[in-house]
Design a protein around this motif. Structure first.
Motif, PDB file in Angstrom:
ATOM      1  N   LEU A 105     -29.201  22.330   5.091  1.00 54.81           N
ATOM      2  CA  LEU A 105     -28.981  22.730   6.482  1.00 54.81           C
ATOM      3  C   LEU A 105     -30.266  22.700   7.296  1.00 54.81           C
ATOM      4  O   LEU A 105     -30.230  22.520   8.516  1.00 54.81           O
ATOM      5  CB  LEU A 105     -28.358  24.133   6.550  1.00 54.81           C
ATOM      6  CG  LEU A 105     -26.837  24.150   6.766  1.00 54.81           C
ATOM      7  CD1 LEU A 105     -26.119  23.534   5.578  1.00 54.81           C
ATOM      8  CD2 LEU A 105     -26.335  25.553   7.021  1.00 54.81           C
ATOM      9  N   GLY A 106     -31.393  22.860   6.629  1.00 55.58           N
ATOM     10  CA  GLY A 106     -32.666  22.901   7.338  1.00 55.58           C
ATOM     11  C   GLY A 106     -33.314  21.552   7.565  1.00 55.58           C
ATOM     12  O   GLY A 106     -34.414  21.483   8.131  1.00 55.58           O
ATOM     13  N   CYS A 114     -28.763  17.519  10.819  1.00 53.23           N
ATOM     14  CA  CYS A 114     -27.624  16.687  10.438  1.00 53.23           C
ATOM     15  C   CYS A 114     -26.457  17.515   9.893  1.00 53.23           C
ATOM     16  O   CYS A 114     -25.315  17.382  10.332  1.00 53.23           O
ATOM     17  CB  CYS A 114     -28.099  15.673   9.397  1.00 53.23           C
ATOM     18  SG  CYS A 114     -26.840  14.588   8.750  1.00 53.23           S
ATOM     19  N   CYS A 115     -26.736  18.387   8.929  1.00 58.65           N
ATOM     20  CA  CYS A 115     -25.665  19.169   8.290  1.00 58.65           C
ATOM     21  C   CYS A 115     -25.095  20.220   9.243  1.00 58.65           C
ATOM     22  O   CYS A 115     -23.897  20.520   9.201  1.00 58.65           O
ATOM     23  CB  CYS A 115     -26.175  19.831   7.013  1.00 58.65           C
ATOM     24  SG  CYS A 115     -26.502  18.650   5.689  1.00 58.65           S
ATOM     25  N   VAL A 116     -25.943  20.778  10.082  1.00 57.37           N
ATOM     26  CA  VAL A 116     -25.471  21.760  11.068  1.00 57.37           C
ATOM     27  C   VAL A 116     -24.495  21.089  12.026  1.00 57.37           C
ATOM     28  O   VAL A 116     -23.433  21.635  12.351  1.00 57.37           O
ATOM     29  CB  VAL A 116     -26.657  22.378  11.835  1.00 57.37           C
ATOM     30  CG1 VAL A 116     -26.167  23.251  12.976  1.00 57.37           C
ATOM     31  CG2 VAL A 116     -27.534  23.180  10.880  1.00 57.37           C
ATOM     32  N   LYS A 117     -24.840  19.889  12.481  1.00 50.42           N
ATOM     33  CA  LYS A 117     -23.950  19.131  13.370  1.00 50.42           C
ATOM     34  C   LYS A 117     -22.643  18.816  12.652  1.00 50.42           C
ATOM     35  O   LYS A 117     -21.553  18.897  13.247  1.00 50.42           O
ATOM     36  CB  LYS A 117     -24.639  17.835  13.805  1.00 50.42           C
ATOM     37  CG  LYS A 117     -23.820  16.980  14.766  1.00 50.42           C
ATOM     38  CD  LYS A 117     -23.629  17.696  16.097  1.00 50.42           C
ATOM     39  CE  LYS A 117     -22.990  16.797  17.152  1.00 50.42           C
ATOM     40  NZ  LYS A 117     -21.616  16.408  16.859  1.00 50.42           N
ATOM     41  N   CYS A 149     -25.751  29.433   7.701  1.00 49.63           N
ATOM     42  CA  CYS A 149     -25.110  28.732   8.820  1.00 49.63           C
ATOM     43  C   CYS A 149     -25.392  29.426  10.146  1.00 49.63           C
ATOM     44  O   CYS A 149     -25.713  28.770  11.151  1.00 49.63           O
ATOM     45  CB  CYS A 149     -23.602  28.652   8.601  1.00 49.63           C
ATOM     46  SG  CYS A 149     -23.081  27.552   7.266  1.00 49.63           S
ATOM     47  N   ILE A 150     -25.282  30.752  10.159  1.00 46.45           N
ATOM     48  CA  ILE A 150     -25.374  31.453  11.448  1.00 46.45           C
ATOM     49  C   ILE A 150     -26.813  31.661  11.922  1.00 46.45           C
ATOM     50  O   ILE A 150     -27.048  32.305  12.939  1.00 46.45           O
ATOM     51  CB  ILE A 150     -24.601  32.795  11.425  1.00 46.45           C
ATOM     52  CG1 ILE A 150     -25.150  33.737  10.374  1.00 46.45           C
ATOM     53  CG2 ILE A 150     -23.116  32.537  11.210  1.00 46.45           C
ATOM     54  CD1 ILE A 150     -24.380  35.067  10.302  1.00 46.45           C
ATOM     55  N   LYS A 151     -27.753  31.059  11.214  1.00 44.33           N
ATOM     56  CA  LYS A 151     -29.107  30.965  11.757  1.00 44.33           C
ATOM     57  C   LYS A 151     -29.125  30.024  12.960  1.00 44.33           C
ATOM     58  O   LYS A 151     -30.053  30.047  13.765  1.00 44.33           O
ATOM     59  CB  LYS A 151     -30.083  30.449  10.699  1.00 44.33           C
ATOM     60  CG  LYS A 151     -30.408  31.451   9.599  1.00 44.33           C
ATOM     61  CD  LYS A 151     -31.366  30.851   8.585  1.00 44.33           C
ATOM     62  CE  LYS A 151     -31.706  31.846   7.484  1.00 44.33           C
ATOM     63  NZ  LYS A 151     -32.607  31.242   6.463  1.00 44.33           N
TER      64      LYS A 151
END
Length: 331
Positions: A105-106, A114-117, A149-151
């Motif tokens: 995620l980072g 990329c993973c957050v999107k 995720c909620i970062k």
């Protein structure tokens, strides 16, 4: 390096595409038949992924390769495979998977995560992670993944606005202390990490949120009651939440809840309740309903506040108590 180790290394996937394909295939095999062999293959692949993403203790990871693996994981839709198969995995491989999830995620690719999107476009994954608190075997793993995720503001905004968010008011009362505490930590992160997101959420869901919050403030569960009033006392007094606090202290219903908590048998709950109660009293623009409630309960309130126990680390408590007593006596 031994001969067998060299041979094993040659047999492992070498390119990011091969690495990700091998991981996905092993999970798909696990979905079709939960056997010891299939689980072993998944465990081996996730262990290798962890090593590629975070290094082996001797050498640092190849950052270019890490980014390429991240891109392939998104392209091959592997994140849902990770999440959906968590219940089938053993403790060790789940731990490795959570570690990999946090690293993935980072990773920034072309100035975006990329993973957050990907998760933003497949938000049902967030609902699944929230729902997993009901499965005690994987609840703590999912809690760690969800907090990662909620970062990110967009993902936190989704969870706050989703139907899944209301589940946290149930989770904080679960009989399993570790899981209830983990859910509370996630709940706190959702309400404290992103000021603008939280302000927007509470301005449009104010009544609904505080109606649910009132239930946990008056819970029969001592731990839930204590943790919820403590968090409220901290949350309302944050400068970023001043608008919410000013709205909260105009409502006599909430004042009466704090008066009830000032009578609690727990010293810690009484002190936390006082830190919310004092804002009602100190408000220079108290509505008539608040003044009347204070007058109706004046004798009892003065007794409760005078008997408020001293607390370690609360150097200002005596001074605040005296000021609040004076304010009530002046009414």
């Amino acid at each position: 390096m031994s001969f067998f180790f060299r041979m094993a290394s040659r047999m492992r996937p070498s390119t990011p595409e091969e690495v990700v394909r091998s991981i996905k295939d092993s999970f798909l095999a696990l979905s079709s038949k939960t056997s010891a062999r299939a689980l072993e293959e998944v465990e081996k692949n996730i262990s290798s992924l962890r090593q590629l993403l975070s290094g082996d203790g001797e050498a640092e990871p190849n950052q270019e390769q890490v980014v390429q693996i991240t891109v392939e994981i998104c392209n091959e839709d592997v994140l849902p495979v990770f999440v959906q198969n968590l219940p089938s995995l053993g403790w060790g491989v789940r731990k490795d998977l959570v570690h990999c999830w946090c690293i993935l995620l980072g990773q920034k690719v072309d100035d975006s995560y990329c993973c957050v999107k990907y998760i933003e476009d497949h938000a049902e994954l967030l609902d699944f992670l929230v729902d997993c608190y009901k499965n005690w075997d994987i609840a703590l793993n999912c809690g760690s993944m969800l907090r990662e995720c909620i970062k990110y503001p967009a993902l936190a905004k989704y969870v706050l606005g989703s139907n899944s968010f209301e589940l946290f008011f149930e989770y904080v009362e679960l009989p399993n202390f570790d899981i209830a505490s983990d859910a509370l930590n996630t709940f706190k992160d959702l309400l404290t990490r992103h000021e603008t997101v939280v302000a927007e959420f509470l301005s449009s869901h104010y009544e609904q949120f505080f109606e649910l919050y009132t239930r946990i403030l008056t819970s029969n569960n001592y731990v839930t009651r204590r943790q919820s009033v403590k968090f409220l006392s901290e949350f309302l007094l944050e400068a970023s939440n001043s608008k919410i606090m000013k709205r909260y202290i105009l409502e006599v219903h909430f004042l009466n809840i704090m008066i009830g908590l000032l009578k609690d048998s727990s010293k810690n709950i009484r002190i936390c309740a006082f830190h919310v109660f004092k804002v009602f009293v100190a408000n220079p623009n108290k509505p008539r309903s608040i003044i009347q409630a204070l007058l109706d309960n004046r004798r009892e309130l003065l007794k409760l506040i005078r008997n408020l126990p001293a607390s370690k680390g609360e150097a200002e408590l005596d001074e605040e108590r005296d000021l609040i007593i004076q304010e009530i006596e002046k009414l």
